[in-house]
Design an enzyme around this catalytic site. Structure first.
Site, PDB file in Angstrom:
ATOM      1  N   PRO A   1       0.814  -1.222   0.000  1.00  0.00           N
ATOM      2  CA  PRO A   1       0.000   0.000   0.000  1.00  0.00           C
ATOM      3  C   PRO A   1       0.841   1.263   0.000  1.00  0.00           C
ATOM      4  CG  PRO A   1      -0.946  -1.608   1.477  1.00  0.00           C
ATOM      5  CD  PRO A   1       0.378  -2.174   1.032  1.00  0.00           C
ATOM      6  N   CYS A   2       0.363   2.260  -0.749  1.00  0.00           N
ATOM      7  CA  CYS A   2       1.172   3.443  -1.016  1.00  0.00           C
ATOM      8  C   CYS A   2       0.765   4.668  -0.213  1.00  0.00           C
ATOM      9  CB  CYS A   2       1.095   3.786  -2.495  1.00  0.00           C
ATOM     10  SG  CYS A   2      -0.588   4.183  -3.055  1.00  0.00           S
ATOM     11  N   ASN A   3      -0.280   4.577   0.589  1.00  0.00           N
ATOM     12  CA  ASN A   3      -0.863   5.776   1.203  1.00  0.00           C
ATOM     13  C   ASN A   3       0.160   6.683   1.875  1.00  0.00           C
ATOM     14  OD1 ASN A   3      -2.598   3.365   1.151  1.00  0.00           O
ATOM     15  ND2 ASN A   3      -4.211   4.799   1.742  1.00  0.00           N
TER      16      ASN A   3
END
Length: 377
Positions: free
Chosen positions: A109-111
């Site tokens: 995940p890149c958040n």
């Protein structure tokens, strides 16, 4: 032909088939943070003479995402090889029970690394999740891996990437990190991602980043990408637009957004922050801007001519999912799945370059753009 000659011919044909089978190398493929199947579809569609990638297992924390992956990659939305679980509490023995792997992908995940997000990096909720990919490398020791994240991860002078790359190399891999611009690889969307290919140190294979030159003539315009969607394709539910939104869109030209100079006073958005994606319309003759999982507050992607947001099927087209790929879940869930996915056609180029590397097939390449961050360990 004599009977003896026929027998010799039959034996030769059999031996030819046998030797071809012997030469075939099948890579069993595992995925963490699998998403709806962008990488899974790309991997299993990639092929080269004597080499193939087959699904072994995948896991994701979202139930709808797992159903989508299982239905489209495995042919059964309840397939046992797709594990619905939060990676932070997942016992890897559950994955091991589903078989060993030769290749691993983790699009963590890149958040917390996103340009749009708060860039909390390692201090955020999602930043440390890449370590579960490194842990899987140490546990399963696949021959190769593919790791993916957003371009914004290059922030902080490369400090974040140096740490991530060092951990990957310490797990026993040579790595080839590159910043891919997918619109240069035939994808009708300006989607920029950092992708790392890793090869285990004891494997005598060198990966080269595939050159985008052969895609220069590709039509990656939004107009072409969204043309001729068949009526039978799923996930085409329209988004309801209020009269105010329709009126606002009618004042925004193709490629423009909510901050257009001719916007009437009563339709203007009074905020200090002006994100370019707010009520932004596509330009029909250019690639789409980045498809995201958001949708509220004017962050849908909007058609260049019709005063409306795109349907999920249109968004999936921009992500290069085939029309028979059916996403499971509510309209909002599907929107998020599509936005978080890796474009399968772009990823397939990378997987096929990997197979070419194993097969010893030469192909046009470019230097890894992030290689300098792997030096000076």
């Amino acid at each position: 032909m004599t009977i003896a000659a026929e027998r010799i011919a039959d034996m030769a044909e059999h031996e030819g088939r046998f030797s071809t089978q012997e030469r075939t190398k099948t890579f069993r493929f595992g995925e963490l943070f699998s998403g709806p199947g962008g990488l899974g579809l790309a991997a299993t569609n990639a092929s080269r003479p004597g080499y193939e990638i087959v699904h072994q297992w995948a896991t994701d924390y979202d139930a709808d995402t797992c159903r989508t992956y299982a239905a489209n990659v495995c042919g059964d939305e309840g397939h046992h090889t797709v594990v619905h679980h939060d990676i932070r509490t997942l016992d890897y023995d559950i994955l091991a029970e589903r078989g060993g792997i030769d290749g691993l992908a983790f699009g963590f995940p890149c958040n917390d690394f996103s340009v749009v997000g708060e860039r909390k990096a390692f201090d955020g909720e999602f930043g440390p999740l890449y370590t579960y990919g490194v842990r899987a490398l140490e546990r399963f020791q696949p021959e190769w891996f593919l790791a993916e994240n957003v371009g914004g991860i290059r922030a902080d002078g490369g400090r974040v990437l140096r740490k991530i790359f060092r951990d990957m190399m310490d797990a026993g891999y040579r790595i080839y990190p590159h910043y891919y611009k997918f619109e240069e690889y035939g994808v009708p969307q300006a989607r920029h991602r950092m992708i790392v290919i890793g090869i285990r140190n004891d494997v005598d294979v060198e990966f080269k980043v595939p050159s985008p030159d052969r895609f220069k003539a590709e039509d990656v315009s939004a107009r072409t990408a969204l043309a001729n969607i068949p009526s039978w394709a799923k996930n085409q539910e329209p988004t309801k637009q209020s009269e105010r939104v329709i009126e606002r869109l009618n004042h925004i030209p193709a490629g423009g957004n909510a901050w257009h100079a001719d916007m009437p006073e009563h339709l203007q958005i009074k905020t200090n922050t002006r994100l370019s994606s707010i009520y932004r319309r596509l330009h029909p003759d250019k690639p789409a801007y980045t498809v995201t999982g958001s949708g509220g507050g004017g962050t849908h992607i909007y058609h260049w001519e019709e005063p409306r947001a795109l349907t999920n099927r249109e968004r999936a087209r921009l992500q290069t999912f085939p029309d028979d790929f059916e996403f499971r879940g509510s309209k909002e869930s599907v929107r998020k799945q599509i936005g978080m996915a890796v474009p399968p056609q772009g990823a397939q180029v990378i997987f096929e370059a990997l197979l070419d590397s194993y097969a010893g097939i030469e192909y046009d390449s470019v230097p890894p753009s992030l290689e300098e961050l792997t030096l000076g360990r």
